[in-house]
Design a protein around this motif. Structure first.
Motif, short mmCIF file in Angstrom:
data_model
loop_
_atom_site.label_atom_id
_atom_site.label_comp_id
_atom_site.label_asym_id
_atom_site.label_seq_id
_atom_site.Cartn_x
_atom_site.Cartn_y
_atom_site.Cartn_z
N GLU A 270 35.90 50.67 29.44
CA GLU A 270 36.02 49.28 29.88
C GLU A 270 36.61 49.16 31.28
O GLU A 270 36.83 48.06 31.77
CB GLU A 270 36.84 48.48 28.87
N GLY A 271 36.89 50.31 31.91
CA GLY A 271 37.32 50.30 33.29
C GLY A 271 38.81 50.18 33.51
O GLY A 271 39.26 49.94 34.65
N LEU A 272 39.63 50.37 32.47
CA LEU A 272 41.08 50.32 32.64
C LEU A 272 41.55 51.56 33.40
O LEU A 272 40.98 52.65 33.25
CB LEU A 272 41.79 50.25 31.29
N GLU A 273 42.60 51.40 34.20
CA GLU A 273 43.20 52.59 34.81
C GLU A 273 43.89 53.39 33.71
O GLU A 273 44.22 52.86 32.65
CB GLU A 273 44.15 52.20 35.95
N ILE A 274 44.12 54.66 33.97
CA ILE A 274 44.45 55.57 32.88
C ILE A 274 45.78 55.23 32.21
O ILE A 274 45.93 55.37 30.99
CB ILE A 274 44.43 57.04 33.37
N GLY A 275 46.76 54.72 32.96
CA GLY A 275 48.04 54.36 32.33
C GLY A 275 47.89 53.25 31.32
O GLY A 275 48.44 53.29 30.22
N ARG A 276 47.12 52.22 31.69
CA ARG A 276 46.89 51.10 30.77
C ARG A 276 46.07 51.55 29.57
O ARG A 276 46.35 51.15 28.43
CB ARG A 276 46.17 49.99 31.52
N ALA A 277 45.06 52.41 29.80
CA ALA A 277 44.26 52.92 28.69
C ALA A 277 45.13 53.73 27.73
O ALA A 277 44.98 53.65 26.51
CB ALA A 277 43.11 53.77 29.23
N MET A 278 46.07 54.52 28.26
CA MET A 278 46.97 55.30 27.41
C MET A 278 47.91 54.40 26.63
O MET A 278 48.22 54.68 25.46
CB MET A 278 47.78 56.28 28.28
N GLU A 279 48.39 53.34 27.26
CA GLU A 279 49.29 52.42 26.55
C GLU A 279 48.59 51.82 25.34
O GLU A 279 49.16 51.77 24.23
CB GLU A 279 49.73 51.31 27.50
N ARG A 280 47.35 51.37 25.52
CA ARG A 280 46.59 50.82 24.40
C ARG A 280 46.33 51.89 23.34
O ARG A 280 46.42 51.62 22.14
CB ARG A 280 45.26 50.25 24.90
N ALA A 281 46.03 53.10 23.79
CA ALA A 281 45.74 54.18 22.85
C ALA A 281 46.97 54.55 22.03
O ALA A 281 46.88 54.81 20.82
CB ALA A 281 45.22 55.40 23.60
N CYS A 282 48.14 54.58 22.67
CA CYS A 282 49.39 54.86 21.95
C CYS A 282 49.67 53.79 20.91
O CYS A 282 50.10 54.08 19.78
CB CYS A 282 50.56 54.96 22.92
N ALA A 283 49.46 52.53 21.27
CA ALA A 283 49.69 51.44 20.32
C ALA A 283 48.74 51.53 19.14
O ALA A 283 49.13 51.35 17.97
CB ALA A 283 49.54 50.10 21.03
N ALA A 284 47.47 51.85 19.41
CA ALA A 284 46.49 52.00 18.33
C ALA A 284 46.88 53.15 17.40
O ALA A 284 46.80 53.04 16.17
CB ALA A 284 45.10 52.23 18.91
N ALA A 285 47.33 54.27 17.99
CA ALA A 285 47.74 55.42 17.18
C ALA A 285 48.93 55.08 16.30
O ALA A 285 49.00 55.49 15.13
CB ALA A 285 48.06 56.60 18.09
N SER A 286 49.89 54.34 16.84
CA SER A 286 51.06 53.94 16.05
C SER A 286 50.64 53.09 14.85
O SER A 286 51.09 53.30 13.72
CB SER A 286 52.05 53.17 16.92
N LEU A 287 49.76 52.12 15.09
CA LEU A 287 49.30 51.25 14.00
C LEU A 287 48.57 52.04 12.93
O LEU A 287 48.67 51.73 11.73
CB LEU A 287 48.39 50.16 14.56
N SER A 288 47.85 53.09 13.34
CA SER A 288 47.07 53.86 12.37
C SER A 288 47.94 54.62 11.38
O SER A 288 47.48 54.98 10.29
CB SER A 288 46.15 54.85 13.10
N CYS A 289 49.20 54.88 11.74
CA CYS A 289 50.10 55.65 10.89
C CYS A 289 50.69 54.82 9.75
O CYS A 289 51.41 55.36 8.90
CB CYS A 289 51.25 56.23 11.71
N LEU A 290 50.40 53.53 9.72
CA LEU A 290 51.02 52.66 8.72
C LEU A 290 50.23 52.57 7.43
O LEU A 290 50.64 51.89 6.49
CB LEU A 290 51.20 51.25 9.32
N THR A 291 49.08 53.26 7.36
CA THR A 291 48.21 53.24 6.18
C THR A 291 47.76 54.66 5.88
O THR A 291 47.51 55.45 6.79
CB THR A 291 46.97 52.35 6.42
#
Length: 311
Positions: A270-291
């Motif tokens: 989607e064209g995000l710079e890598i820091g922003r893309a990593m921030e979103r990816a870290c948040a998604a990974a954290s949410l995935s650990c709750l189930t």
């Protein structure tokens, strides 16, 4: 479009008080089945984060002509993944045998099955030509993955390669060949250290030094995921970006790394710079650990956006 070339498994999961040591037997009350395989996990993670956005997600893979294969295909379709490039083979669908302890840590053994029948030709040129990001892992034949990565680079497609598990190569030249067709390398701390050892530049237990060695010596941006410590991107010039992880009480960490990769691929596509893309990816990974289960907790786009807005 995001295209994933990789593995598809059915995960059989047993919960234990602690993971068995070599030669030891531990008891579990029951075993549950979940959809998995690093390729399928990353495809589902990318598709869920992409749903409602501009990106489509497609996967090239292989399953068996058996009930597990049928169920895996249906699950991918229902998750929003284009399955037109997934081939049905005479080999059994891949299976992963997973034990999860009471802290959420896991140990995994994979029976590859149909995944080893996947060929580079299973990803057609007309599909690759539509891609902006190609995602690879290490649970299908390396030679075919290498060929697909080279095709993608020639077509101007960004190659995100998750070296998990660590490639079974021993020579620096073989590792260099893999890294030469990689734009963004994603590894965890242990994988970073192992790769540095393979290329003959031991970094002790300093995984950031290992990531720097890999990036500086071979050219890709190296992203090292570090669990609760978040993720670090290391550029060939030595520049670093750190994305933090949100504090959580994990239920099951299985699939967290794959969720990170899928979320990262979406951000980059989607064209995000890598820091922003990593921030979103870290948040998604954290949410995935709750189930429990590799894919069950992977967040949809709206849930991820809401989580990020509340931070």
């Amino acid at each position: 479009m995001i295209v994933i070339f990789g593995s598809i498994n059915m995960d059989l999961v047993a919960r234990v008080q602690r993971i068995a040591r070599p030669g030891e037997t531990v008891l579990s009350r029951r075993a549950d089945s979940f959809f998995g395989g690093k390729g399928a996990n990353q495809a589902v993670a990318a598709a869920r984060v992409s749903r409602g956005g501009p990106m489509r997600v497609a996967m090239a893979g292989a399953v068996g002509n058996d009930p597990f294969g049928t169920a895996c295909l249906k699950n991918l379709e229902e998750s929003g993944v284009d399955v037109g490039a997934i081939r049905i083979t005479d080999e059994p669908t891949g299976c992963a045998f997973i034990t999860v302890d009471e802290t959420g840590e896991n140990a995994i053994t994979v029976a590859s099955g149909a995944n080893m029948a996947l060929h580079s030709a299973d990803l057609p040129d007309h599909l690759l030509s539509k891609a902006s990001v190609l995602v690879l892992q290490m649970e299908v034949p390396i030679a075919d993955s290498l060929e697909v990565a080279a095709r993608a680079r020639r077509a101007g497609v960004k190659v995100v390669w998750n070296f998990a598990p660590v490639p079974p190569v021993k020579e620096r030249s073989a590792m260099a060949e893999l890294l030469a067709v990689t734009d963004v390398l994603v590894v965890n701390e242990h994988e970073a250290l192992s790769i540095a050892d393979i290329v003959g530049e031991s970094s002790g237990d300093d995984y950031l030094k290992a990531g720097s060695i890999i990036s500086r010596s071979f050219g890709p941006t190296c992203i090292v995921t570090a669990g609760a410590r978040g993720a670090y991107a290391i550029a060939p010039d030595g520049g670093r970006i750190h994305a933090t992880a949100r504090p959580i009480a994990p239920v099951d960490t299985t699939g967290a790394g794959d969720t990170f990769v899928g979320g990262l691929a979406n951000g980059l596509a989607e064209g995000l710079e890598i820091g922003r893309a990593m921030e979103r990816a870290c948040a998604a990974a954290s949410l995935s650990c709750l189930t429990a289960g590799a894919q069950a907790g992977m967040p949809q786009r709206d849930a991820l956006e809401q989580h990020l807005s509340q931070a």
